[in-house]
Design a protein around this motif. Structure first.
Motif, mmCIF file in Angstrom:
data_model
loop_
_atom_site.group_PDB
_atom_site.id
_atom_site.type_symbol
_atom_site.label_atom_id
_atom_site.label_comp_id
_atom_site.label_asym_id
_atom_site.label_seq_id
_atom_site.Cartn_x
_atom_site.Cartn_y
_atom_site.Cartn_z
ATOM 1 N N VAL A 229 12.571 -30.319 -4.841
ATOM 2 C CA VAL A 229 11.508 -31.323 -4.996
ATOM 3 C C VAL A 229 11.929 -32.556 -4.218
ATOM 4 N N HIS A 230 11.082 -33.023 -3.286
ATOM 5 C CA HIS A 230 11.401 -34.241 -2.556
ATOM 6 C C HIS A 230 10.116 -35.046 -2.318
ATOM 7 N N HIS A 231 10.282 -36.234 -1.752
ATOM 8 C CA HIS A 231 9.162 -37.171 -1.587
ATOM 9 C C HIS A 231 8.372 -37.296 -2.894
ATOM 10 N N LEU A 232 9.112 -37.408 -3.980
ATOM 11 C CA LEU A 232 8.474 -37.592 -5.286
ATOM 12 C C LEU A 232 8.222 -39.081 -5.504
ATOM 13 N N HIS A 233 6.973 -39.425 -5.675
ATOM 14 C CA HIS A 233 6.588 -40.828 -5.900
ATOM 15 C C HIS A 233 5.771 -40.906 -7.182
ATOM 16 N N LEU A 234 6.201 -41.777 -8.075
ATOM 17 C CA LEU A 234 5.501 -41.973 -9.344
ATOM 18 C C LEU A 234 5.206 -43.455 -9.518
ATOM 19 N N TRP A 235 3.948 -43.781 -9.722
ATOM 20 C CA TRP A 235 3.570 -45.168 -9.952
ATOM 21 C C TRP A 235 2.414 -45.199 -10.943
ATOM 22 N N SER A 236 2.001 -46.394 -11.331
ATOM 23 C CA SER A 236 0.986 -46.512 -12.374
ATOM 24 C C SER A 236 -0.128 -47.452 -11.940
ATOM 25 N N LEU A 237 -1.347 -47.073 -12.271
ATOM 26 C CA LEU A 237 -2.482 -47.946 -11.965
ATOM 27 C C LEU A 237 -2.459 -49.202 -12.822
ATOM 28 N N HIS A 242 -0.987 -42.959 -14.906
ATOM 29 C CA HIS A 242 0.059 -42.755 -13.901
ATOM 30 C C HIS A 242 -0.407 -41.814 -12.789
ATOM 31 N N VAL A 243 0.189 -41.997 -11.610
ATOM 32 C CA VAL A 243 -0.141 -41.203 -10.429
ATOM 33 C C VAL A 243 1.153 -40.613 -9.860
ATOM 34 N N LEU A 244 1.112 -39.329 -9.509
ATOM 35 C CA LEU A 244 2.299 -38.642 -8.981
ATOM 36 C C LEU A 244 1.963 -37.936 -7.681
ATOM 37 N N THR A 245 2.832 -38.079 -6.668
ATOM 38 C CA THR A 245 2.766 -37.265 -5.458
ATOM 39 C C THR A 245 4.157 -36.667 -5.227
ATOM 40 N N GLU A 264 -1.180 -24.023 -11.618
ATOM 41 C CA GLU A 264 -1.462 -24.113 -13.048
ATOM 42 C C GLU A 264 -0.229 -24.578 -13.815
ATOM 43 N N ALA A 265 0.957 -24.075 -13.422
ATOM 44 C CA ALA A 265 2.204 -24.512 -14.074
ATOM 45 C C ALA A 265 2.468 -25.994 -13.801
ATOM 46 N N ILE A 266 2.205 -26.439 -12.575
ATOM 47 C CA ILE A 266 2.384 -27.855 -12.228
ATOM 48 C C ILE A 266 1.430 -28.712 -13.045
ATOM 49 N N ARG A 267 0.182 -28.261 -13.172
ATOM 50 C CA ARG A 267 -0.824 -29.012 -13.920
ATOM 51 C C ARG A 267 -0.399 -29.200 -15.381
ATOM 52 N N GLU A 268 0.088 -28.140 -15.993
ATOM 53 C CA GLU A 268 0.517 -28.230 -17.389
ATOM 54 C C GLU A 268 1.725 -29.153 -17.534
ATOM 55 N N THR A 269 2.666 -29.060 -16.588
ATOM 56 C CA THR A 269 3.861 -29.909 -16.634
ATOM 57 C C THR A 269 3.489 -31.386 -16.547
ATOM 58 N N CYS A 270 2.611 -31.725 -15.609
ATOM 59 C CA CYS A 270 2.222 -33.121 -15.418
ATOM 60 C C CYS A 270 1.418 -33.638 -16.610
ATOM 61 N N THR A 278 -2.438 -36.138 -9.872
ATOM 62 C CA THR A 278 -1.304 -35.600 -9.103
ATOM 63 C C THR A 278 -1.776 -35.111 -7.738
ATOM 64 N N THR A 279 -0.919 -35.288 -6.740
ATOM 65 C CA THR A 279 -1.127 -34.705 -5.417
ATOM 66 C C THR A 279 0.172 -34.002 -5.034
ATOM 67 N N ILE A 280 0.117 -32.667 -4.964
ATOM 68 C CA ILE A 280 1.320 -31.870 -4.731
ATOM 69 C C ILE A 280 1.162 -31.094 -3.423
ATOM 70 N N GLU A 281 2.197 -31.148 -2.577
ATOM 71 C CA GLU A 281 2.210 -30.353 -1.344
ATOM 72 C C GLU A 281 3.239 -29.239 -1.504
ATOM 73 N N LEU A 282 2.803 -27.990 -1.275
ATOM 74 C CA LEU A 282 3.689 -26.836 -1.400
ATOM 75 C C LEU A 282 4.230 -26.461 -0.022
ATOM 76 N N GLU A 283 5.556 -26.230 0.065
ATOM 77 C CA GLU A 283 6.207 -25.917 1.340
ATOM 78 C C GLU A 283 7.066 -24.663 1.191
ATOM 79 N N GLN A 284 7.306 -23.995 2.323
ATOM 80 C CA GLN A 284 8.253 -22.873 2.371
ATOM 81 C C GLN A 284 9.649 -23.409 2.675
#
Length: 293
Positions: A229-237, A242-245, A264-270, A278-284
């Motif tokens: 997990v990288h480029h994790l940014h968490l801030w609050s309106l 809260h907003v997560l990328t 779906e797993a990410i959604r439940e975790t957040c 949340t805005t999540i980018e999936l990478e190989q």
């Protein structure tokens, strides 16, 4: 009644409650300033400063309750609450310093305030602030609950003014008035300074909670097929929403089926962590991150 209609009804009811509390508090703040000057009471003026801050907070909450998100302000107007908190803090600090200067200068030779007028104004303060608190009683929104506690604090403050007003009618102790105003003002300043640091951090998009960042990172890393997990940014309106990328590196090719399961797993975790957007980018694993290392 549909859930959407029920939600709209609750929203409208909360809007009306907060609006009533705002009108009551603002009108009474003006009465307090006039009454404090007429009764020569710095304690009442100190409480007027407190009520002015509450009026600003309630008014902003009322404004936010009436403004939905738009095409230009896609997140809505929640961040106005942080701007309002900064303005509110500035107003309270200036007002409190003025009251302190007045009260301290009176300690050596305190003038006797108009005790009867002070007493009746305190009774009015208890009634008005009590009515404003009652208007928010039973409200389910966070704004309603927080503002209700603020107004109940005001009621207790007016009870103290009432006691001093009654005592001054029977005892020649005028120093009680500046002492009470100093106590009120120091209480206000303590809360302002305590909240100002938190507000500034959120205003500058700092993380709402250091522990929450690590918790989110650990939970995301614990998900199946997530290896980094990288480029994790968490801030609050506004301290509540809260907003997560984040970028998540996977150890499998992203098929439509696996992508759905991971999302779906990410959604439940957040959701479990109290993050609303949340805005999540999936990478190989062998993919070059477009934002660099």
């Amino acid at each position: 009644m549909s859930p959407h209609h029920h939600h709209h009804h609750d929203h409208h009811t909360a809007d009306r409650r907060i609006g009533l509390a705002f009108v009551l508090n603002l009108v009474f703040t003006v009465i307090e300033v006039v009454g404090g000057l007429l009764t020569n009471s710095t304690a009442i003026l100190a409480d007027a400063v407190h009520d002015l801050g509450d009026s600003l907070a309630i008014g902003l909450a009322w404004l936010l309750a009436r403004r939905p998100a738009s095409g230009r302000y896609t997140y809505g107007y929640q961040r106005l609450s942080l701007l309002g908190a900064l303005i509110n803090a500035l107003v309270l600090i200036i007002g409190s310093l003025w009251v302190l200067s007045e009260a301290i200068s009176r300690l050596a030779d305190p003038p006797m305030p108009h005790a009867v007028g002070m007493t009746w104004l305190a009774v009015l303060g208890i009634v008005v602030n009590g009515a404003a608190a009652w208007s928010l009683h039973g409200g389910r929104s966070l704004n309603e609950r927080v503002l209700n506690w603020h107004l109940l604090e005001d009621v207790l403050g007016w009870v103290a003014v009432l006691i001093v007003g009654i005592v001054l009618q029977f005892a020649d102790w005028p120093i009680l008035d500046p002492l009470l105003s100093i106590a009120f003002t120091l209480f206000i300043l303590f809360n302002v300074v305590r909240n100002l640091r938190e507000t500034l951090r959120l205003f500058l998009q700092g993380v709402p909670d250091d522990a929450l960042v690590e918790t989110v990172r650990e939970k995301l890393l614990a998900l199946p097929h997530v290896v980094d997990v990288h480029h994790l940014h968490l801030w609050s309106l506004d301290g509540e929403h809260h907003v997560l990328t984040a970028h998540l590196v996977l150890d499998i090719p992203i098929s439509a089926e696996s992508q759905h399961e991971i999302k779906e797993a990410i959604r439940e975790t957040c959701r479990d962590c109290g993050i609303g957007h949340t805005t999540i980018e999936l990478e190989q694993a062998d993919e070059t991150c477009r934002h660099g290392p």
